[in-house]
Design a protein around this motif. Structure first.
Motif, PDB file in Angstrom:
ATOM      1  N   LEU A 171       0.848  -1.190   0.000  1.00 44.81           N
ATOM      2  CA  LEU A 171       0.000   0.000   0.000  1.00 44.81           C
ATOM      3  C   LEU A 171       0.882   1.239   0.000  1.00 44.81           C
ATOM      4  N   HIS A 181      -2.780   5.978   1.917  1.00 43.30           N
ATOM      5  CA  HIS A 181      -3.066   4.663   2.511  1.00 43.30           C
ATOM      6  C   HIS A 181      -4.511   4.212   2.262  1.00 43.30           C
ATOM      7  N   ALA A 196      -5.708   1.316  -0.313  1.00 45.85           N
ATOM      8  CA  ALA A 196      -6.407   0.141   0.207  1.00 45.85           C
ATOM      9  C   ALA A 196      -7.701  -0.104  -0.565  1.00 45.85           C
TER      10      ALA A 196
END
Length: 174
Positions: free
Chosen positions: A51, A56, A60
């Protein structure tokens, strides 16, 4: 592993798997069908950059979409694969033209996801693709094994009238 090595592993595994699936092959329900996908998943999960650290949450979400596409592709591939039972009770499979269409559509959707990730500024590593390939192979193998076991439970050859009656081997001449 570096991104180049991951890319080479992905291309090699996909090439071997695709080439093998378009030939008739016997399904062995006793083998470890989950082993190759498990190894690929472990290789993918060991990557520290699975990732993007700066994006982040978005990374994801893109990875989740990639996994969903991989799972759907594996299920569709398994259901478009032709399976049959031979006279000896062995179960065989062979991918069809619809299976090739599933692969083409899956690759197209994955390219679209990569483009969306790039537009969002997400650094994408090949480990996400490797993880999705593992999901695809896991689901495909699991569904095929399940289908093969359901076929294998049916009697392959039931006794019919006249089965054990000796037949003459000579020919009539008229």
């Amino acid at each position: 592993m570096s991104g180049l090595v991951n890319a080479l592993v992905i291309v090699a595994v996909a090439g071997i798997v695709i080439a093998r699936q378009f030939r008739a092959s016997r399904i062995d329900t006793n083998r470890r069908w989950w082993l190759l996908p498990g190894i690929l998943a472990v290789i993918a999960m060991r990557e520290p950059h699975l990732l993007d650290a700066r994006h982040h949450t978005t990374a994801a979400l893109v990875l989740g979409a990639e996994l969903i596409v991989g799972l759907a592709m594996g299920a569709a591939w398994a259901w478009t694969t032709r399976i049959w039972v031979e006279r000896d009770g062995s179960v065989w499979s062979k991918s069809t033209k619809a299976s090739a269409a599933v692969w083409a559509a899956g690759i197209g959707v994955r390219l679209g996801l990569f483009a969306v990730g790039t537009l969002l500024g997400i650094h994408q590593d090949s480990s996400a693709l490797l993880l999705a390939l593992a999901a695809t192979l896991l689901v495909r193998s699991g569904v095929l094994i399940w289908r093969a076991q359901s076929l294998n439970q049916a009697p392959v050859h039931a006794a019919a009238y006249g089965d054990h009656v000796p037949r003459s081997t000579w020919k009539e001449h008229v």
